[in-house]
Design a protein around this motif. Sequence first.
Motif, PDB file in Angstrom:
ATOM      1  N   ASP A 118       0.787  -1.325   0.001  1.00 38.98           N
ATOM      2  CA  ASP A 118       0.038  -0.059  -0.032  1.00 38.98           C
ATOM      3  C   ASP A 118       0.632   1.250  -0.134  1.00 38.98           C
ATOM      4  N   THR A 119       2.104   1.215   0.617  1.00 40.06           N
ATOM      5  CA  THR A 119       2.835   2.460   0.808  1.00 40.06           C
ATOM      6  C   THR A 119       3.516   2.875  -0.806  1.00 40.06           C
ATOM      7  N   VAL A 120       3.389   1.925  -1.859  1.00 41.27           N
ATOM      8  CA  VAL A 120       3.650   2.103  -2.785  1.00 41.27           C
ATOM      9  C   VAL A 120       2.634   2.292  -4.052  1.00 41.27           C
ATOM     10  N   LYS A 121       1.792   1.261  -3.883  1.00 40.23           N
ATOM     11  CA  LYS A 121       0.694   1.417  -4.738  1.00 40.23           C
ATOM     12  C   LYS A 121      -0.621   1.953  -4.387  1.00 40.23           C
ATOM     13  N   LYS A 122      -1.475   2.208  -5.242  1.00 36.67           N
ATOM     14  CA  LYS A 122      -2.590   2.636  -4.969  1.00 36.67           C
ATOM     15  C   LYS A 122      -3.532   1.573  -4.181  1.00 36.67           C
ATOM     16  N   PRO A 123      -4.245   1.773  -3.081  1.00 36.41           N
ATOM     17  CA  PRO A 123      -4.920   0.678  -2.253  1.00 36.41           C
ATOM     18  C   PRO A 123      -6.012  -0.067  -3.205  1.00 36.41           C
ATOM     19  N   PHE A 124      -5.873  -1.399  -3.187  1.00 34.33           N
ATOM     20  CA  PHE A 124      -7.101  -2.052  -4.075  1.00 34.33           C
ATOM     21  C   PHE A 124      -8.300  -2.129  -3.291  1.00 34.33           C
ATOM     22  N   ASN A 125      -9.403  -1.941  -4.002  1.00 35.82           N
ATOM     23  CA  ASN A 125     -10.549  -1.947  -3.264  1.00 35.82           C
ATOM     24  C   ASN A 125     -11.634  -3.033  -4.535  1.00 35.82           C
ATOM     25  N   GLN A 126     -12.145  -4.067  -3.816  1.00 38.41           N
ATOM     26  CA  GLN A 126     -12.647  -4.802  -4.968  1.00 38.41           C
ATOM     27  C   GLN A 126     -13.853  -4.580  -5.510  1.00 38.41           C
ATOM     28  N   LYS A 127     -14.689  -3.957  -4.844  1.00 40.29           N
ATOM     29  CA  LYS A 127     -16.000  -3.248  -5.462  1.00 40.29           C
ATOM     30  C   LYS A 127     -15.799  -2.411  -6.192  1.00 40.29           C
ATOM     31  N   ILE A 128     -14.810  -1.219  -6.164  1.00 36.19           N
ATOM     32  CA  ILE A 128     -14.580  -0.257  -6.945  1.00 36.19           C
ATOM     33  C   ILE A 128     -14.002  -0.876  -8.471  1.00 36.19           C
ATOM     34  N   THR A 129     -12.984  -1.839  -8.236  1.00 36.21           N
ATOM     35  CA  THR A 129     -12.178  -2.346  -9.355  1.00 36.21           C
ATOM     36  C   THR A 129     -13.252  -3.235 -10.126  1.00 36.21           C
ATOM     37  N   THR A 130     -14.130  -4.043  -9.561  1.00 38.21           N
ATOM     38  CA  THR A 130     -15.182  -4.715 -10.081  1.00 38.21           C
ATOM     39  C   THR A 130     -16.118  -3.865 -11.021  1.00 38.21           C
ATOM     40  N   ASP A 131     -16.601  -2.848 -10.552  1.00 35.56           N
ATOM     41  CA  ASP A 131     -17.600  -1.870 -11.136  1.00 35.56           C
ATOM     42  C   ASP A 131     -16.723  -1.212 -12.368  1.00 35.56           C
ATOM     43  N   TRP A 132     -15.468  -0.866 -12.052  1.00 31.49           N
ATOM     44  CA  TRP A 132     -14.971  -0.219 -13.246  1.00 31.49           C
ATOM     45  C   TRP A 132     -14.515  -1.306 -14.488  1.00 31.49           C
ATOM     46  N   LEU A 133     -13.980  -2.482 -14.215  1.00 31.38           N
ATOM     47  CA  LEU A 133     -13.754  -3.335 -14.976  1.00 31.38           C
ATOM     48  C   LEU A 133     -15.383  -3.946 -15.678  1.00 31.38           C
ATOM     49  N   SER A 134     -16.430  -3.877 -14.981  1.00 29.54           N
ATOM     50  CA  SER A 134     -17.536  -4.327 -15.821  1.00 29.54           C
ATOM     51  C   SER A 134     -17.811  -3.183 -16.672  1.00 29.54           C
ATOM     52  N   ALA A 135     -17.739  -1.835 -16.476  1.00 28.10           N
ATOM     53  CA  ALA A 135     -18.131  -0.776 -17.342  1.00 28.10           C
ATOM     54  C   ALA A 135     -17.281  -0.689 -18.495  1.00 28.10           C
ATOM     55  N   HIS A 136     -15.900  -1.209 -18.537  1.00 27.08           N
ATOM     56  CA  HIS A 136     -15.195  -1.360 -19.668  1.00 27.08           C
ATOM     57  C   HIS A 136     -14.671  -2.654 -20.198  1.00 27.08           C
ATOM     58  N   GLY A 137     -15.644  -3.586 -20.052  1.00 25.54           N
ATOM     59  CA  GLY A 137     -15.445  -4.984 -20.638  1.00 25.54           C
ATOM     60  C   GLY A 137     -16.791  -5.825 -20.268  1.00 25.54           C
ATOM     61  N   LYS A 138     -16.699  -7.142 -20.617  1.00 26.49           N
ATOM     62  CA  LYS A 138     -17.688  -8.124 -20.565  1.00 26.49           C
ATOM     63  C   LYS A 138     -17.136  -9.330 -20.069  1.00 26.49           C
ATOM     64  N   SER A 139     -18.123 -10.431 -19.704  1.00 16.53           N
ATOM     65  CA  SER A 139     -17.746 -11.601 -19.108  1.00 16.53           C
ATOM     66  C   SER A 139     -16.636 -11.646 -18.217  1.00 16.53           C
ATOM     67  N   LEU A 140     -16.876 -10.634 -17.330  1.00 19.94           N
ATOM     68  CA  LEU A 140     -15.716 -10.528 -16.218  1.00 19.94           C
ATOM     69  C   LEU A 140     -15.581 -11.776 -15.211  1.00 19.94           C
ATOM     70  N   VAL A 141     -14.474 -12.197 -14.829  1.00 21.32           N
ATOM     71  CA  VAL A 141     -14.336 -13.058 -13.722  1.00 21.32           C
ATOM     72  C   VAL A 141     -13.120 -12.432 -12.992  1.00 21.32           C
ATOM     73  N   LEU A 142     -13.452 -11.955 -11.726  1.00 20.05           N
ATOM     74  CA  LEU A 142     -12.375 -11.360 -10.807  1.00 20.05           C
ATOM     75  C   LEU A 142     -12.342 -12.318  -9.498  1.00 20.05           C
ATOM     76  N   VAL A 143     -11.034 -12.648  -9.214  1.00 21.74           N
ATOM     77  CA  VAL A 143     -10.801 -13.321  -8.129  1.00 21.74           C
ATOM     78  C   VAL A 143      -9.717 -12.889  -7.153  1.00 21.74           C
ATOM     79  N   VAL A 144     -10.057 -12.643  -5.802  1.00 17.51           N
ATOM     80  CA  VAL A 144      -9.108 -12.115  -4.929  1.00 17.51           C
ATOM     81  C   VAL A 144      -8.765 -13.177  -3.822  1.00 17.51           C
ATOM     82  N   ASP A 145      -7.289 -13.552  -3.932  1.00 22.06           N
ATOM     83  CA  ASP A 145      -6.891 -14.793  -2.974  1.00 22.06           C
ATOM     84  C   ASP A 145      -5.811 -13.915  -2.157  1.00 22.06           C
TER      85      ASP A 145
END
Length: 551
Positions: free
Chosen positions: A244-271
């Motif tokens: 987090d000190t180097v990169k922008k903090p990851f937010n799953q909901k925001i990322t899912t919404d952004w990717l859904s708006a810019h593509g189709k057939s989205l599969v997103l997995v966080v482990d």
Amino acid sequence: MKTLKSDSLKRILISGSNNLYNHYPEVDALNVFPVPDGDTGINMSLTCTSGAQDLQSLDKSASIYQVAKAFSHGLLMGARGNSGAITSQIFRGFASVLENAKTIDGLLLAQAFRAGSESAYKAVNKPVEGTILTVIRESSHVLSKKVDSGTSIDKAFEILYKAAQSSLERTPELLPILKEVGVVDSGGAGLVRIIEGMYLASIGKFVNKAEDKTPKNAQKAAAAQMEGEEFGYCTEFIMSLGPDTVKKPFNQKITTDWLSAHGKSLVLVVDEDILKVHVHTLTPGEILNYAQQFGEFLKLKIENMTEQHHALENGANIEVTQDLVKKEPEKKYGLISVCSGNGLANMFNEIGVDNIVDGGQTMNPSSEDFVKAIKAANAKNVFILPNNSNIVMAASQACDLVAEEGINAFVIPCKTIPQGIVAALSFDSETTPENNFKAMKSSLKNVKSGEITYSIRDCEIKGIKIKKDDFIGVYEKDIICGTSDRNECLYTLVGQMVDDDSSLLTLILGDSVKREEILPIKKHINELYPDLNIDIKQGDQPVYSFLVGVE
């Protein structure tokens, strides 16, 4: 022509696929219910296109069996919807008897189609007559009775085609709902178009794909939307998130919404600190630039699906793959859910589903989509929630395919979103896969499901008169009301679903429901059922204004 060689079989199979493509809107229009999900034609056409595409990669020296096997494999991977899955099984059986064949005569052709019929019936848990199953069974039986050692290939196909036509015309007599609505079975109609194209090629009239397939109504537009998803770039990546000190903090909901708006057939997995994404997009560079702010890429893969589509004409196939690290450790469990709408995706994520396959009633995922999602889950045991009866077979075929790689994948036969939610809540990460399967499957009987959509034509079903653009209330599999007033339709549906044992009503709002409508709706239902707990969620699903669950 007394016998078929491999090159002739290839042309005949492609001609059958092209003929279905040219007529798929007519097949879609045969949908029994007047709801905007008549997708049998497009499902079968995309299934066959996948098979035809696999044929293009074959060497000219390919044998009869290699041609039939390649077509069968393409169908299996591209299978969408129940009719598409059954079609793949027909040609799987067809190919199975050709392993040692150098040519095909009329007798062997009949044997192959009989094997196709048997394979299709075995694949369906509860076969229903008056469907595509009846058409392949009756037509292949007639062909077997009428051919002999002197029957030419073109004559054999003529016999098969005419028998299939006659069988299709009889489907309303076997399935009462078809007779009531005044249509023949849509899956059977699709199969007849395939056989017709094969027959025409056998007499020298090869069917080319029509150029203009412009949709002219909402139903065809939905089909075009689905077909359009096959184009652009299939973009997949695995990345290490943070720090987090180097990169922008990851937010799953925001990322899912952004990717859904810019593509189709989205599969997103966080482990933990690993993010895995699969998305179809026209702008892969934009996707990668956005994702890179959250961490470092470990693996990238981009496939040009537009070029793959053009492979039917020119054989092009572009794939760019870059592997940078070994696969991370396998998890014990993975959950996959099918849904359409950011709200629904977030809802499933919140209750423990870590892998979403974009799709639903008007956009059925293929078996290959499920294979990719199962592998992306990177788990030893994977549970799939199809949430639609027309998706179960394609998901089941994917489970069979990954079993060869040691992955235990299970399909929970949930047919609605409310059932899928209840099944997901019944999952227990601490128990065995077998106990989870039993518990999740058993939970389905604890919820009633309903939905509100709209009619695409005038009709009358079981005494209920419905006009085009009316709202329709569907309880389980039955249409129970049709009216121009959407809220009135909802209240009627809820009235049919709620009884003295009901304690919870879940109302999932579609993308057409405005925020200011929510409170008046909830207030009215509260007045009707003061002891009923009401949970309203934003699903954002298209086509269906309301999804209703009662427990």
